[in-house]
Design an enzyme around this catalytic site. Structure first.
Site, mmCIF file in Angstrom:
data_model
loop_
_atom_site.group_PDB
_atom_site.id
_atom_site.type_symbol
_atom_site.label_atom_id
_atom_site.label_comp_id
_atom_site.label_asym_id
_atom_site.label_seq_id
_atom_site.Cartn_x
_atom_site.Cartn_y
_atom_site.Cartn_z
ATOM 1 C CE LYS A 74 -4.001 2.069 0.770
ATOM 2 N NZ LYS A 74 -3.652 2.892 -0.426
ATOM 3 C CE LYS A 98 4.069 7.054 6.139
ATOM 4 N NZ LYS A 98 3.549 8.006 5.138
ATOM 5 C CE LYS A 110 4.974 7.729 -1.212
ATOM 6 N NZ LYS A 110 4.330 7.845 0.107
ATOM 7 C CB THR A 194 -2.081 13.107 6.142
ATOM 8 O OG1 THR A 194 -2.434 12.104 5.188
ATOM 9 C CG2 THR A 194 -0.626 12.921 6.536
ATOM 10 C CG ASN A 225 -4.557 16.464 1.310
ATOM 11 O OD1 ASN A 225 -5.636 16.972 1.603
ATOM 12 N ND2 ASN A 225 -4.285 15.193 1.523
ATOM 13 C CB SER A 353 -5.681 4.675 2.573
ATOM 14 O OG SER A 353 -5.498 5.797 1.756
HETATM 15 N N1 GLU Z 1 0.762 9.023 0.373
HETATM 16 C C1 GLU Z 1 0.305 8.859 1.721
HETATM 17 C C2 GLU Z 1 1.469 8.466 2.613
HETATM 18 O O1 GLU Z 1 2.609 8.714 2.307
HETATM 19 C C3 GLU Z 1 -0.887 7.914 1.823
HETATM 20 C C4 GLU Z 1 -0.676 6.535 1.308
HETATM 21 C C5 GLU Z 1 -1.932 5.704 1.253
HETATM 22 O O2 GLU Z 1 -2.990 6.194 1.626
HETATM 23 O O3 GLU Z 1 -1.832 4.554 0.828
HETATM 24 O O4 GLU Z 1 1.285 7.970 3.688
#
Ligand code: GLU
Length: 420
Positions: A74, A98, A110, A194, A225, A353
């Site tokens: 993810k 995370k 990513k 976030t 954001n 998410s």
């Molecule tokens: N891009 C966000 C992060 O770095 C969210 C990633 C997601 O929701 O999968 O945590």
């Protein structure tokens, strides 16, 4: 002779170092590091786009999937001129940690596309988004790898990606991607998630450190954001936001900026620069301000050792991924400045998410209050899991956050029989 500090500006080296040190601090088997030191899969692609002037231009895209030991991978997709394979690999490692720290059933991933989004029309951005998801379509899916927004991407682009995937597969697959528009199965509360998660852990840390948020001053680097929602929620909690810097300029008022008015200004002007009643400010000046809390909410490697020596704040909450270099971290630690690490302070987005994906799989949608309550609980629990680990081992919050992740990942590796 003056000592020369070499700065680790390569985020991949930073991420690998953080994993290795956490494995060592816990005395976990060396095999755990071997499984985690590289993403298990990396895809590099070229995405041809027919531009508005009729010419075809190709863009380089990446997707790194770090580990699927706990679940499907993810993580977001960023559009940025400086995206590199090493950066995307580092970011995929951070996503694993995370998710592990928050207890989400995912590994990390990513993606990135090398482009200058500001130079592209909406039609070109749509074609690029569609081309990107086509290029990675064979390795993504609700049970494999689930993309989401990141730097310079948003729900609108996620909507195009979902549509392209659905057309390719001939079916509706809302769980493919998160951060989508609400009407396509997005979750309430995702856009601010976030920022909200960051504000919640700042509140917890302030409590542990024995200061109240009422009257505390905050400076933010980044007002996209993440930064804009964090600023709004911190102001609601009683903080005074005195400084914001973005890629085009800065706004400073020691008596406080009106966050709602600033948000409206940025909506029109696309920058905080020249906000009425503020004076200009650079990032360098922002980090050195006499404020209580600093929130870096932009890109990697901003707080170097040199910058860290100028910080006067007592608390830094890393809403961006990897904003502090290892040398910067050491200086902050030596100076007694508390840091809530990125893998916690920026985890609110992926947590909601996860809620979005769960709602998609159930086809049953929750009210915003339920999303907020569940996010709040998971952020608070994870903060305390990290703080307890830090107390037990006498380590920093950052080291402790990675250690909680290593504990959970090693347990999964053992349960799968990968390690003894
Ligand atoms: N891009 C966000 C992060 O770095 C969210 C990633 C997601 O929701 O999968 O945590």
């Amino acid at each position: 002779m003056a000592s020369v500090v070499t700065e680790t500006l390569d985020p991949f080296a930073t991420a690998q170092g953080q994993v290795r040190q956490a494995v060592e601090a816990l005395g976990a088997p060396q095999a755990v590091y071997e499984y985690l030191k590289e993403p298990c899969r990396v895809l590099v692609c070229s995405i041809p786009v027919q531009m508005d002037d009729g010419q075809v231009k190709s863009f380089i895209g990446y997707r790194a999937q770090h580990t699927d030991v706990i679940g499907p991978t993810k993580g977001g997709v960023r559009f940025h001129p400086q995206v590199t394979l090493d950066e995307v690999k580092a970011l995929s490692i951070w996503m694993t940690f995370k998710c592990a720290l928050l207890g989400l059933p995912y590994g990390g991933a990513k993606g990135g596309v090398v482009c200058e989004p500001e130079q592209l029309s909406m039609h070109e951005l749509e074609q690029l988004s569609r081309g990107y998801i086509r290029a990675i379509s064979s390795i993504v899916g609700p049970e494999r790898d689930i993309p989401a927004p990141d730097v310079n991407t948003n729900s609108k682009l996620m909507g195009f990606m979902l549509d392209e995937f659905d057309r390719l597969k001939g079916q509706n697959t809302p769980g493919l991607i998160t951060g989508k528009p609400l009407v396509l199965g997005g979750s309430r509360g995702r856009a601010e998630a976030t920022g909200r998660g960051c504000a919640v852990v700042i509140r917890e840390a302030a409590q542990v450190m024995g200061f109240g948020l009422a009257g505390s001053t905050v400076a933010l680097q980044g007002f996209g954001n993440v930064g804009s929602h964090a600023a709004r929620l911190l102001a609601e909690m009683g903080c005074t936001v005195t400084a914001v810097v973005d890629a085009r300029g800065g706004a400073y008022n020691p008596h406080g900026l009106d966050v709602a008015a600033l948000t409206a200004w940025v909506g029109q002007e696309h920058s905080v620069a020249n906000f009425p009643g503020s004076s200009p400010l650079s990032s360098e000046e922002l980090f050195a301000l006499p404020v209580d809390i600093i929130v870096p909410a932009a890109l990697e490697s901003q707080i170097t050792a040199k910058v860290a020596r100028t910080v006067q704040a007592k608390l830094i909450a890393e809403a961006a991924n990897g904003p502090t270099t290892p040398e910067g971290s050491e200086v902050l630690f030596a100076r007694g400045i508390r840091v809530i690490p990125d893998i916690l302070a920026s985890a609110g987005g992926v947590t909601v998410s996860y809620f979005e994906w769960v709602q998609n799989l159930m086809n049953y949608y929750w009210p915003e209050s339920e999303v907020q309550e569940k996010l709040e609980r998971m952020m608070v629990d994870s903060f305390h899991a990290m703080a307890d680990m830090a107390d037990r081992h006498g380590v920093t919050y950052r080291r402790a956050a990675f250690m909680v992740g290593i504990e959970r990942l090693s347990e999964a590796m053992a349960a799968r029989g990968w390690i003894a």
